[in-house]
Design a protein around this motif. Structure first.
Motif, mmCIF file in Angstrom:
data_model
loop_
_atom_site.group_PDB
_atom_site.id
_atom_site.type_symbol
_atom_site.label_atom_id
_atom_site.label_comp_id
_atom_site.label_asym_id
_atom_site.label_seq_id
_atom_site.Cartn_x
_atom_site.Cartn_y
_atom_site.Cartn_z
ATOM 1 N N LEU A 256 0.814 -1.212 0.000
ATOM 2 C CA LEU A 256 0.000 0.000 0.000
ATOM 3 C C LEU A 256 0.847 1.260 0.000
ATOM 4 O O LEU A 256 0.531 2.233 -0.702
ATOM 5 N N ALA A 257 1.922 1.274 0.791
ATOM 6 C CA ALA A 257 2.759 2.468 0.871
ATOM 7 C C ALA A 257 3.562 2.685 -0.408
ATOM 8 O O ALA A 257 3.990 3.816 -0.684
ATOM 9 N N GLY A 258 3.771 1.616 -1.178
ATOM 10 C CA GLY A 258 4.534 1.721 -2.410
ATOM 11 C C GLY A 258 3.655 1.922 -3.625
ATOM 12 O O GLY A 258 3.240 3.033 -3.945
ATOM 13 N N VAL A 259 3.339 0.821 -4.304
ATOM 14 C CA VAL A 259 2.575 0.921 -5.546
ATOM 15 C C VAL A 259 1.180 1.505 -5.301
ATOM 16 O O VAL A 259 0.640 2.227 -6.150
ATOM 17 N N GLY A 260 0.585 1.236 -4.127
ATOM 18 C CA GLY A 260 -0.754 1.760 -3.849
ATOM 19 C C GLY A 260 -0.777 3.269 -3.833
ATOM 20 O O GLY A 260 -1.582 3.913 -4.519
ATOM 21 N N ASP A 261 0.121 3.870 -3.043
ATOM 22 C CA ASP A 261 0.157 5.328 -2.934
ATOM 23 C C ASP A 261 0.660 5.959 -4.223
ATOM 24 O O ASP A 261 0.206 7.044 -4.625
ATOM 25 N N LEU A 262 1.603 5.301 -4.894
ATOM 26 C CA LEU A 262 2.120 5.832 -6.156
ATOM 27 C C LEU A 262 1.022 5.904 -7.202
ATOM 28 O O LEU A 262 0.855 6.925 -7.888
ATOM 29 N N PHE A 263 0.238 4.834 -7.333
ATOM 30 C CA PHE A 263 -0.835 4.820 -8.325
ATOM 31 C C PHE A 263 -1.848 5.925 -8.042
ATOM 32 O O PHE A 263 -2.271 6.655 -8.944
ATOM 33 N N LEU A 264 -2.247 6.071 -6.772
ATOM 34 C CA LEU A 264 -3.224 7.094 -6.422
ATOM 35 C C LEU A 264 -2.709 8.489 -6.748
ATOM 36 O O LEU A 264 -3.403 9.306 -7.377
ATOM 37 N N THR A 265 -1.486 8.777 -6.339
ATOM 38 C CA THR A 265 -0.956 10.131 -6.473
ATOM 39 C C THR A 265 -0.667 10.489 -7.926
ATOM 40 O O THR A 265 -0.753 11.657 -8.303
ATOM 41 N N CYS A 266 -0.333 9.491 -8.721
ATOM 42 C CA CYS A 266 -0.008 9.747 -10.134
ATOM 43 C C CYS A 266 -1.241 9.800 -11.032
ATOM 44 O O CYS A 266 -1.119 10.158 -12.206
ATOM 45 N N SER A 267 -2.404 9.430 -10.522
ATOM 46 C CA SER A 267 -3.555 9.297 -11.411
ATOM 47 C C SER A 267 -4.763 10.115 -10.976
ATOM 48 O O SER A 267 -5.835 9.975 -11.563
ATOM 49 N N SER A 268 -4.595 10.974 -9.983
ATOM 50 C CA SER A 268 -5.740 11.739 -9.497
ATOM 51 C C SER A 268 -5.505 13.237 -9.625
ATOM 52 O O SER A 268 -4.484 13.748 -9.148
ATOM 53 N N PRO A 269 -6.429 13.978 -10.235
ATOM 54 C CA PRO A 269 -6.284 15.437 -10.348
ATOM 55 C C PRO A 269 -6.402 16.154 -9.015
ATOM 56 O O PRO A 269 -6.115 17.351 -8.940
ATOM 57 N N THR A 270 -6.822 15.463 -7.947
ATOM 58 C CA THR A 270 -6.869 16.105 -6.637
ATOM 59 C C THR A 270 -5.533 16.038 -5.906
ATOM 60 O O THR A 270 -5.384 16.631 -4.841
ATOM 61 N N SER A 271 -4.546 15.326 -6.482
ATOM 62 C CA SER A 271 -3.207 15.270 -5.898
ATOM 63 C C SER A 271 -2.485 16.590 -6.150
ATOM 64 O O SER A 271 -2.402 17.068 -7.279
ATOM 65 N N ARG A 272 -1.930 17.187 -5.081
ATOM 66 C CA ARG A 272 -1.220 18.457 -5.232
ATOM 67 C C ARG A 272 0.018 18.288 -6.098
ATOM 68 O O ARG A 272 0.321 19.154 -6.924
ATOM 69 N N ASN A 273 0.743 17.194 -5.921
ATOM 70 C CA ASN A 273 1.961 16.996 -6.700
ATOM 71 C C ASN A 273 1.641 16.748 -8.171
ATOM 72 O O ASN A 273 2.318 17.280 -9.058
ATOM 73 N N TYR A 274 0.618 15.956 -8.436
ATOM 74 C CA TYR A 274 0.178 15.765 -9.818
ATOM 75 C C TYR A 274 -0.210 17.107 -10.434
ATOM 76 O O TYR A 274 0.124 17.387 -11.600
ATOM 77 N N THR A 275 -0.893 17.947 -9.669
ATOM 78 C CA THR A 275 -1.340 19.248 -10.175
ATOM 79 C C THR A 275 -0.157 20.143 -10.531
ATOM 80 O O THR A 275 -0.173 20.843 -11.552
ATOM 81 N N VAL A 276 0.889 20.122 -9.703
ATOM 82 C CA VAL A 276 2.103 20.889 -10.027
ATOM 83 C C VAL A 276 2.667 20.426 -11.365
ATOM 84 O O VAL A 276 3.005 21.239 -12.243
ATOM 85 N N GLY A 277 2.781 19.112 -11.552
ATOM 86 C CA GLY A 277 3.301 18.592 -12.805
ATOM 87 C C GLY A 277 2.419 18.933 -13.986
ATOM 88 O O GLY A 277 2.916 19.308 -15.058
#
Length: 374
Positions: A256-277
């Protein structure tokens, strides 16, 4: 979605949550709703008075009415008498300010008889490239660090507030402490899985933000699903190599801490880091993005620490290098993509042998000969 009316758990606990941002607030509400007595610290006096009057956080998660089991206090830090009978101290303080915060709090702590310590911050300290485990060791001592617990996983705050089913990893060098933290948090809608690799869990939580920026840049440039899947998978490979060299277990990155969190953060427009990118890929400048984002995107600062780590440990991590070049060297996202696409073919995954200098330094401070790996 219906949940069972009653679930097994530990008796009511006295919990102090340090931090009233998105994640600290949502965890305070979850624990309060789980019938624990929760005291949420904030550095903002106006937030404290408004929260206690209206059960609302005026700065974060504004539409939510919080559990009446949650009370706010601050901006002064609690004294020793206030903390004497508390069962849990939960830290949701940004990583870059955690060292100073723990140094200020230490006079109020009995380090020979500490409550359960839980940390949910994500990131690498820029000035030292230290993980939270090492910051705890430096400020509270090795025994406190070895008893500390860490929670990470795919867990957006607003979805936790709406009781969307969520799972997280809970890791500690002490199995007993990891289980205690899991028991405090575990509910049908907030499921906890324990592990003994806090180094891997911390690195996963920090590194995934850098790769979320890469995924956002890809989408901002107009690339589609194949490209995003490529970046997530190759990002996971780079994360696993970095963490293995640091002293973590590669198996942690399948959880969960690895691929789980990575998938969520890389694929959601509500992620702040994704939004910066995304906004970088669309041509905006980083200072303008930061000034209008409204909250911290940890990947921007973490990229600096990651750059230093991969250089010193001689890890091949081209995606992380290119994210750094866009964030901190003024390169364009489109040029970064072209450099990545022009790389020659290579082996898909080659894990480093042995731990690097950061792991060795940390383990010496902890008095541990080898990093525990699952």
């Amino acid at each position: 979605m219906p949940f069972p009316a009653k679930t097994p758990g530990t008796p009511k606990a006295q919990v102090v949550v340090f931090g009233s941002g998105n994640f600290g607030s949502c965890l305070a509400d979850h624990l309060g709703d789980s019938q624990h007595d929760v005291y949420m610290w904030s550095r903002q006096a106006q937030l404290v008075s408004h929260f206690n009057l209206h059960h609302r956080n005026k700065s974060y998660l504004k539409g939510h009415v919080f559990s009446t089991n949650v009370k706010a206090f601050g901006p002064e830090l609690p004294d020793a008498d206030s903390l004497r009978n508390k069962d849990v101290l939960l830290f949701a303080v940004p990583t870059q300010g955690l060292r100073e915060f723990l140094e200020k709090l230490r006079p109020s702590l009995n380090c020979d008889n500490l409550p359960l310590l839980i940390f949910v911050n994500k990131g690498i300290e820029i000035s030292t490239h230290a993980l939270t485990l090492e910051i705890i060791t430096d400020t509270l001592g090795a025994d406190a660090a070895k008893a500390s617990t860490f929670i990470s996983g795919p867990s957006f705050a607003d979805e936790i507030m709406r009781r969307q089913p969520t799972s997280v990893s809970v890791a500690s060098l002490s199995h007993e402490k990891a289980q205690a933290a899991a028991d405090i948090f575990h509910k049908p809608w907030f499921r906890c899985y324990t592990g003994n690799d806090p180094i891997g869990l911390e690195l996963a939580g920090a590194l995934k933000n850098v790769y979320a920026i890469a995924a956002g840049m890809s989408d901002g440039l107009g690339f589609e699903n194949n490209t995003r899947a490529m970046l997530i998978t190759r990002g996971l490979s780079e994360m696993t190599c970095i963490a293995t060299a640091y002293g973590a277990s590669p198996l942690t990155f399948l959880g969960l801490a690895g691929v789980g969190d990575l998938f969520l953060t890389c694929s959601s427009p509500t992620s702040r880091n994704y939004t910066v990118g995304l906004r970088l890929g669309q041509g905006e400048k980083l200072p303008d993005i930061i000034n209008t984002l409204g909250s911290v995107a940890e990947g921007v600062s973490t990229a600096k620490g990651v750059k230093k780590i991969i250089e010193e440990m001689k890890i091949d991590a081209p995606i992380a290098n290119e994210v750094y070049s866009v964030l901190h060297e003024g390169h364009s996202a489109s040029d970064a993509v072209q450099r990545l696409l022009l790389l020659p073919p290579s082996r898909e995954l080659v894990l480093p042998k042995g731990s690097g200098p950061y792991a060795q330094r940390l383990l010496r401070k902890l008095g541990i000969e080898e990093s525990p790996k699952e």
